[in-house]
Design a protein around this motif. Structure first.
Motif: not given
Length: 200
Positions: A178-200
């Motif tokens: 998770c650290m690696s991908l978040n630091v990279d800003g790793y893109p989701l595959p084409e057609g996939a959508h972010a499923e998580l909202q930022t929790l407060t």
């Protein structure tokens, strides 16, 4: 046949800050790590490997550790995936969640529990005991950086000391992912959508 005489493997990598490496641009150590990942059960270079290739000695150890935690854990698949989802939620790691939510569902983890994790809600009341103890263990460790005596004892009673270590190993490996991908800003595959909202 020497490694540099082997056919070039077929693979695809994605990245953002860490631009995707090509086979021709890789060092011998990076090529060796790539072959190790592709020859294993994952068979794909999607996920953290484009990042980890930048330090191939670390990456090689990490991918071996990851293969052990994912495919050879003493925990049942559904419980191992539960731990992965909880780490992904803690880090709001969109690719890890996107990839492992489906695996967790196929392994039998309830949709209600997955949705509760995604939205930061309390777990459903009707969980099986072994599911509840993994959820509690991960929740306490992620939130408080330790677990209570009662939670530890319950985990050992269900899974033994090895199971507790395997559970922590899965959580620790996927924290690196998770650290690696978040630091990279790793893109989701084409057609996939972010499923998580930022929790407060």
């Amino acid at each position: 046949m020497p490694m540099n005489m082997q056919p070039q493997p077929d693979f695809e990598m994605r990245g953002n800050r860490f631009q995707p490496l090509t086979w021709q641009a890789m060092t011998a150590e990076q090529q060796a790590m790539t072959r190790a990942v592709l020859d294993g059960k994952r068979g794909s270079m999607q996920g953290p490997y484009n990042v980890l290739l930048r330090s191939p000695e670390v990456g090689q150890l990490a991918q071996q550790f990851g293969a052990q935690t994912r495919f050879n854990s003493s925990l049942p698949l559904a419980l191992n995936e539960l731990a992965i989802l909880m780490v992904a939620r803690d880090w709001t790691a969109q690719f890890v969640w996107w990839a492992h939510r489906r695996i967790a569902e196929e392994a039998g983890l309830s949709t209600a529990l997955i949705q509760a994790i995604a939205t930061g809600q309390s777990a459903p009341e009707d969980l099986l005991p072994e599911v509840r103890v993994v959820h509690r263990f991960c929740s306490e460790l992620l939130r408080h950086k330790q677990v209570s005596d009662a939670t530890y004892a319950e985990a050992v009673s269900h899974f033994g000391e090895r199971g507790v270590v395997d559970l922590m190993a899965t959580m620790s490996y996927y924290t690196l992912v998770c650290m690696s991908l978040n630091v990279d800003g790793y893109p989701l595959p084409e057609g996939a959508h972010a499923e998580l909202q930022t929790l407060t």
